[in-house]
Every structure is written in structure tokens, then in C-alpha cells.
Design an enzyme around this catalytic site. Structure first.
Site, PDB file in Angstrom:
ATOM      1  N   THR A 186     -83.802  79.840   2.232  1.00 40.64           N
ATOM      2  CA  THR A 186     -82.902  79.856   1.178  1.00 40.64           C
ATOM      3  C   THR A 186     -81.981  78.673   1.023  1.00 40.64           C
ATOM      4  O   THR A 186     -81.151  78.314   1.818  1.00 40.64           O
ATOM      5  CB  THR A 186     -82.418  81.825   0.401  1.00 40.64           C
ATOM      6  OG1 THR A 186     -81.453  81.419  -0.817  1.00 40.64           O
ATOM      7  CG2 THR A 186     -81.332  81.866   1.816  1.00 40.64           C
ATOM      8  N   GLU A 331     -81.776  86.885   1.144  1.00 40.96           N
ATOM      9  CA  GLU A 331     -81.700  87.861   2.068  1.00 40.96           C
ATOM     10  C   GLU A 331     -80.974  89.348   2.338  1.00 40.96           C
ATOM     11  O   GLU A 331     -80.764  89.597   3.331  1.00 40.96           O
ATOM     12  CB  GLU A 331     -80.031  87.198   2.226  1.00 40.96           C
ATOM     13  CG  GLU A 331     -79.144  86.058   1.931  1.00 40.96           C
ATOM     14  CD  GLU A 331     -79.430  84.873   1.439  1.00 40.96           C
ATOM     15  OE1 GLU A 331     -79.801  85.523   0.715  1.00 40.96           O
ATOM     16  OE2 GLU A 331     -78.527  83.311   1.854  1.00 40.96           O
ATOM     17  N   LYS A 442     -79.332  78.324 -11.196  1.00 36.43           N
ATOM     18  CA  LYS A 442     -80.952  78.779 -10.984  1.00 36.43           C
ATOM     19  C   LYS A 442     -81.876  78.783 -12.463  1.00 36.43           C
ATOM     20  O   LYS A 442     -80.994  79.076 -13.285  1.00 36.43           O
ATOM     21  CB  LYS A 442     -80.384  80.530 -10.989  1.00 36.43           C
ATOM     22  CG  LYS A 442     -82.567  80.966  -9.919  1.00 36.43           C
ATOM     23  CD  LYS A 442     -81.615  82.376  -9.333  1.00 36.43           C
ATOM     24  CE  LYS A 442     -82.787  82.492  -8.206  1.00 36.43           C
ATOM     25  NZ  LYS A 442     -82.974  83.824  -7.772  1.00 36.43           N
ATOM     26  N   TRP A 447     -83.695  77.434  -7.074  1.00 35.25           N
ATOM     27  CA  TRP A 447     -82.455  77.265  -6.658  1.00 35.25           C
ATOM     28  C   TRP A 447     -82.545  75.632  -7.083  1.00 35.25           C
ATOM     29  O   TRP A 447     -83.418  74.801  -6.649  1.00 35.25           O
ATOM     30  CB  TRP A 447     -81.779  77.590  -5.431  1.00 35.25           C
ATOM     31  CG  TRP A 447     -81.220  78.690  -5.099  1.00 35.25           C
ATOM     32  CD1 TRP A 447     -82.165  79.709  -4.745  1.00 35.25           C
ATOM     33  CD2 TRP A 447     -80.384  79.703  -5.534  1.00 35.25           C
ATOM     34  NE1 TRP A 447     -81.485  80.632  -4.678  1.00 35.25           N
ATOM     35  CE2 TRP A 447     -80.777  81.213  -5.284  1.00 35.25           C
ATOM     36  CE3 TRP A 447     -79.640  79.181  -6.871  1.00 35.25           C
ATOM     37  CZ2 TRP A 447     -79.992  81.974  -5.944  1.00 35.25           C
ATOM     38  CZ3 TRP A 447     -78.910  81.047  -7.400  1.00 35.25           C
ATOM     39  CH2 TRP A 447     -79.131  81.719  -6.735  1.00 35.25           C
TER      40      TRP A 447
HETATM   41  P1  AMP Z   1     -83.149  83.883  -4.071  1.00 32.28           P
HETATM   42  O1  AMP Z   1     -82.705  84.670  -2.966  1.00 32.28           O
HETATM   43  O2  AMP Z   1     -83.383  83.102  -4.925  1.00 32.28           O
HETATM   44  O3  AMP Z   1     -84.141  85.585  -4.863  1.00 32.28           O
HETATM   45  O4  AMP Z   1     -81.325  84.475  -5.558  1.00 32.28           O
HETATM   46  C1  AMP Z   1     -81.249  85.803  -5.477  1.00 32.28           C
HETATM   47  C2  AMP Z   1     -79.841  85.365  -6.294  1.00 32.28           C
HETATM   48  O5  AMP Z   1     -80.106  85.640  -8.014  1.00 32.28           O
HETATM   49  C3  AMP Z   1     -79.076  86.618  -6.843  1.00 32.28           C
HETATM   50  O6  AMP Z   1     -77.546  86.181  -5.727  1.00 32.28           O
HETATM   51  C4  AMP Z   1     -78.358  86.026  -8.350  1.00 32.28           C
HETATM   52  O7  AMP Z   1     -77.010  85.282  -8.751  1.00 32.28           O
HETATM   53  C5  AMP Z   1     -79.587  85.903  -8.633  1.00 32.28           C
HETATM   54  N1  AMP Z   1     -80.455  86.998  -9.255  1.00 32.28           N
HETATM   55  C6  AMP Z   1     -81.414  87.966  -8.501  1.00 32.28           C
HETATM   56  N2  AMP Z   1     -81.500  88.959  -9.485  1.00 32.28           N
HETATM   57  C7  AMP Z   1     -80.995  88.846 -10.588  1.00 32.28           C
HETATM   58  C8  AMP Z   1     -80.735  89.378 -12.107  1.00 32.28           C
HETATM   59  N3  AMP Z   1     -81.695  90.614 -12.297  1.00 32.28           N
HETATM   60  N4  AMP Z   1     -79.638  88.951 -12.696  1.00 32.28           N
HETATM   61  C9  AMP Z   1     -79.064  87.721 -13.069  1.00 32.28           C
HETATM   62  N5  AMP Z   1     -79.286  87.100 -11.403  1.00 32.28           N
HETATM   63  C10 AMP Z   1     -80.373  87.488 -10.575  1.00 32.28           C
END
Ligand code: AMP
Length: 545
Positions: A186, A331, A442, A447
């Protein structure tokens, strides 16, 4: 006194064994890169995974060796999920949307031994092949007829040849359930991408928890189409949950546009799907434009970025599809909270129910969360009153305790994992993300590392200081905005600076806009105060191409 129950380890292979034995006729349907639709049963998929496990061993893949993939959602990718992890190797799913330099870094850091890829990614693999010394074998995930006529990749192997080379007489090894099963990088935090190393046990517990009715609600009568990529936190665990419950699975391959998805939803009578908001925008635009309806879809899980409230209502009111918002992170395997209603909400009117569902949700069993002051993560828990916002910390058996090879040191705060999200929690335990303390952007669920962009901008001879922040975007949710202080006397233009990014970064990472300012606020520790910049540019309107 110990209990007297059987000691059977929680292993990923047990999922495919179960699906084969008890749901053997259930099908896995895939849109292939080759263009056609492929169908196979769990019985066939299990047998092919066993043959593949033998073929990997014959290639010299041993215990805990990394088997990497660059692939879409499809049955061959799923076979690799089970063949690699089930045989004791570690499945490393690589995000093909990354820049080749990042892929090279990740493959080297993970010390990948084998790289299996869909033909779509042949040019990408050719670009990195000479730069990945740990990779001994490259496997094109196709049959002999579709193998590339010429390639610069040395000794390119054919996936179907590997399967053909073995029979399916293979018994999955009995591993320690704490053994590593899969690896996912990530770039959600600062610095280089970091690896999250899942175990068989964490994966199985996440699969149990995630399939529950108040979570993703998967059952054997479901037909599940994961739009969320298998290279993005294991498609939120759906390839495991489908085997656990015996659901039909449908994989969209590279066809992620609204039309292709809609056709597959209807042809295969999909009941449950999951993906980031951007994908659903494309799908809704297509059904809207053609006056279409969903004949089978009941629920869709939207996560990865905040689900726009209007999308929740549109799916519900106009199409009769229940949107379940999910929040989590790589994570966290990734599921943390899900926005399903409690009994007390059922008597509410539609609009009040939507307001509850606009939250990122409440934790599923297996995850605990708390909010603490941003100024002191060790400080007392903030109240769950729906008003206090603080840094969100989580813990549980499917949450990372550290990163692969201890990259970045110990991330935990008093045994809790700091998510980098800022949130409120109400008295019923519904969490709502209000901001982010981590410094990332994002875009369309993927990312973009602001530091990389800043480093490139700072490399320009006329840039004195550069900060990259997320600006709101109607389609991609967030896009990078570059805030720049020019060196004295410089007349550097937006176009010149953007041109400077060409070739240095994946095209979609290039900032959408540049604003030149006199100064960037600096905090007491000498760091740029990007939260102040984010506040300053909260309503900034990016140019829409
Ligand atoms: P990832 O590790 O790529 O799955 O990204 C995780 C991050 O995405 C989280 O820490 C949030 O900042 C963002 N995220 C994931 N789901 C949501 C959601 N439903 N609403 C807002 N942000 C989200």
C-alpha cells in the site's frame, strides 16, 4: 483445563476444499482478456489449483516464496490465490496501475520469485523484466494459442502449459495457520510503498467476519461480482467468502466500463457486487442513459472512498438496489466497518435511514475502534457523541501489527493501529470519516503519493517549495493539486511545470492543476502544514478536461 475440540488449523486451502466438496457444481464465470466468457465449476477450479500448485513446486517455488501477479479479476487469478497460498507460498498481488519504477521497487522489496501476468500487461512486464533480478520465471496467464509471438521476456512460460504439465493428485499441506499467505503493498502512508503480510489465520477470520449478514452478507444463493480488483486487498476478501459460502462468482476481467459491467450483471443474474464509487458512477451513467433496470441486483458494497449520499439514494430509490457502505484499509484485510442498519432503525422513514447509511458504518465483530485527540494519540478516548472528531485507531486479529520487513518501524500506538483517518463515532457506534491525517490523495479508489509528486516538483530548477494536496473532483473523488512557491525572479508557468512531470510519473498521477502562491505555511517542526493548505483550498474547483 483445555477444551477437547479438534485442532485443525485455519487454512486458505480449506476454503477451496470446502467449495469443491460441498458446492462442486457451482460456477465461476470470467470475462477473459482473450475476449470471451469462460465458465468453470468449483470442482474444476480446485483441480486446476492443485495442478498449478504442483507446477509451481516444479518451478522451484518453496515455502514462503513469493508468487506475484499482475492480473485482472478472473478464474486464473483465483486459481493462483489458492495454488500459491494453499501450497505454502505467498501470493503477492501487484497493482498494475503503478508506475513501472514502483513495480520494480515492490517486486524487488518482496523478492518475488515468479511473476504471473495477464496479456494486457505484457508491455508493462517487458518494461520491468530486466530490472527485477529476483524473478526467475515469468508466466503469461493464457493458453498456447494466445502466447505472444515475440517478446523480450526470457523463457516466457505459458500458464495453461503449466497446468497441463501436472495431474491433480495433490494434497494441500497442513501448514501452521500463522504462516504468511499473501502480501499486498500500500502506498497509503508516506515514503515507499509498504507491504502488508496476511496470514492464513487472519484471512480465514476475516472471511468468517466479512461474510456475516451485517457485513457483506454473502450466502450460497448469491451470485457475487467483485468489481474491486483482486490486486486491491484481495478484492475485499470476496474470492475467499464466495468459497466459504458456495456462492456463484462472476469476474469482469478488464471490462470495467458501465456497459460491460451491466451486460455481465444481467447475463449472469448477479445479486451482490462491490467496488469503489467511481465504478458505480460509470455504471449508473450507462443505465440512466439507456433507461435500463437491474433485474437481479439486490445489494452493492461501496467503499474505498466515501460513498456520495446521492449515489446511495439513486441506487435505492430508482433501482431498488441496497447500497452498503464499507470502510477499511489494506492494513485491515480490509474490512473494518459496514453501514448496515440496526433493529432500532427499521421503523425510521426512508430519509432517516439513508442518513444512518451515509456513515462509513459500525465495526464488524473482530474489529474494535476508538477515536483519540489528534494532538495526543496516547491520550484518552474521545466520547462517542457524533460530535467529537479524532484520529481513528483500530485493533483486531486481521489488522496489521507491522509492515513487511519492518519497513517504517513499529506502527502501533499502545497496541492500536492508527488508520490515518479522522472520524466521529455516534452513540450507536456508527463511524463517520471527517478528514484524513495521513498525507495522501485517493483518486478513483487508488492512491497517489503526494510526496513523490512534491519531490519531482522540487526537482524543477525554478521551484522553491511545493506541496501536493487532494482537491475534490466530481468523477475521481480526489485529484492532486500542486501548490508551488516559485524561486525569486522565476516566471515558471503551469504548463511548463506540468510538462516537467512527463515520463517521471504514471500519467494519472500528474497533478490536475498548479497554483502559485507567495508562501506555504510551515509548522513548528519545520514541516509544511498541509492541513492548513487543504483548508485553504477546500472549495477549489479543478479544471475539468
Ligand atoms: P486502501 O488501503 O487502499 O484500501 O485505503 C484505505 C483508506 O481509504 C482508508 O484509510 C480511508 O482513508 C479510505 N477509505 C476506505 N473506505 C472509505 C469510505 N467508505 N469512506 C471514506 N474513505 C474510505
Amino acid at each position: 483445563m483445555n477444551g477437547q475440540m479438534m485442532q485443525l488449523p485455519l487454512l486458505i486451502s480449506s476454503l477451496i476444499v470446502h467449495a469443491e466438496r460441498h458446492h462442486g457444481q457451482q460456477v465461476v464465470v470470467s470475462r477473459r482478456v482473450e475476449g470471451d466468457i469462460h465458465r468453470e465449476t468449483y470442482r474444476e477450479l480446485g483441480a486446476r489449483a492443485r495442478r498449478l500448485a504442483k507446477a509451481l513446486a516444479a518451478l522451484g517455488v518453496g515455502d514462503s516464496d513469493r508468487v506475484a501477479t499482475l492480473a485482472w479479476n478472473g478464474y486464473r487469478h483465483m486459481e493462483l490465490y489458492y495454488a500459491a497460498s494453499g501450497s505454502g507460498a505467498i501470493l503477492h498481488t501487484i497493482n498494475p496501475r503503478l508506475h513501472p519504477d514502483q513495480i520494480e521497487y515492490i517486486a524487488g522489496h518482496a523478492e518475488d520469485r515468479v511473476l504471473c501476468f495477464d496479456l494486457t500487461f505484457l508491455p508493462l512486464v517487458q518494461a520491468v523484466a530486466g530490472r527485477c533480478p529476483t524473478i526467475r520465471h515469468y508466466v503469461a496467464m493464457t493458453d498456447r494459442a494466445h502466447m505472444p509471438a515475440s517478446t523480450t521476456i526470457p523463457n516466457l512460460l505459458c500458464y495453461e502449459d503449466l497446468i497441463e504439465s501436472q495431474d491433480d493428485r495433490y494434497t494441500w499441506p497442513v501448514l501452521d495457520e500463522n504462516q504468511a499467505s499473501s502480501l499486498c503493498y500500500t502506498s497509503g502512508t508516506t515514503g515507499n510503498p509498504k507491504g502488508v503480510l496476511y496470514s492464513h489465520r487472519s484471512t480465514l477470520l476475516h472471511t468468517y467476519g466479512g461474510a456475516l449478514p451485517d457485513a457483506l452478507n454473502c450466502g450460497s444463493a448469491d451470485c457475487i461480482l467483485p468489481v474491486v480488483p483482486m490486486f486491491h486487498v484481495n478484492a475485499w476478501g470476496l474470492p475467499y467468502m464466495a468459497c466459504m459460502v458456495g456462492a456463484k462468482l462472476v469476474f469482469p476481467g478488464p471490462g470495467l466500463d458501465g456497459k460491460s459491467l451491466y451486460e455481465l450483471f444481467e447475463a449472469e443474474q448477479v445479486t451482490l457486487s462491490a467496488g469503489v464509487p467511481t465504478v458505480w458512477q460509470g455504471l449508473l451513467a450507462h443505465v440512466d442513459a439507456h433507461g435500463l433496470k437491474f433485474s437481479s441486483m439486490k445489494r452493492t458494497v461501496i467503499g474505498g472512498s466515501a460513498c456520495p449520499p446521492a449515489m446511495l439514494r439513486k441506487f435505492g430509490d430508482e433501482y431498488g438496489v441496497q447500497v452498503i457502505q464499507g470502510w477499511g484499509m489494506t492494513e485491515m484485510s480490509p474490512l473494518g466497518t459496514v453501514g448496515t442498519l440496526k433493529l432500532k432503525h427499521l421503523g425510521l422513514d426512508r430519509e432517516q435511514r439513508y442518513r444512518v447509511m451515509e456513515h462509513q458504518g459500525r465495526v464488524i465483530y473482530g474489529v474494535d475502534m476508538k477515536i483519540v485527540s489528534q494532538d495526543d494519540l496516547h491520550g484518552p478516548e474521545l466520547p462517542w457523541d457524533g460530535e467529537h472528531a479524532g484520529d481513528l485507531l483500530v485493533r483486531g486479529p486481521w489488522i496489521a501489527s507491522r509492515y513487511f520487513k519492518d519497513e517504517g518501524g513499529d506502527p502501533l500506538v499502545d497496541g492500536w493501529f492508527p488508520t490515518g483517518d479522522v472520524a466521529r463515532i455516534d452513540a450507536d457506534g456508527y463511524m463517520q470519516i471527517t478528514d484524513r491525517s495521513k498525507d495522501v490523495i485517493k483518486s478513483g479508489g487508488e492512491w497517489i503519493g503526494s510526496i513523490d509528486i512534491e519531490n519531482i516538483a522540487m526537482g524543477h530548477p525554478e521551484v522553491a517549495m511545493a506541496a501536493c494536496i487532494a482537491a475534490k473532483h466530481p468523477k475521481w473523488d480526489e485529484r492532486p493539486l500542486l501548490v508551488v512557491v516559485r524561486k525569486p525572479g522565476s516566471e515558471l508557468t503551469r504548463a511548463q511545470l506540468l510538462a516537467y512531470f512527463e515520463g517521471k510519473i504514471a500519467k494519472w498521477w500528474t497533478p490536475d492543476d498548479v497554483v502559485f502562491v507567495e508562501s506555504i505555511p510551515i509548522g513548528a517542526t519545520g514541516k509544511m502544514q498541509k492541513n492548513r493548505l487543504r483548508e485553504q483550498f477546500r472549495d477549489y474547483r479543478l479544471p475539468t478536461a
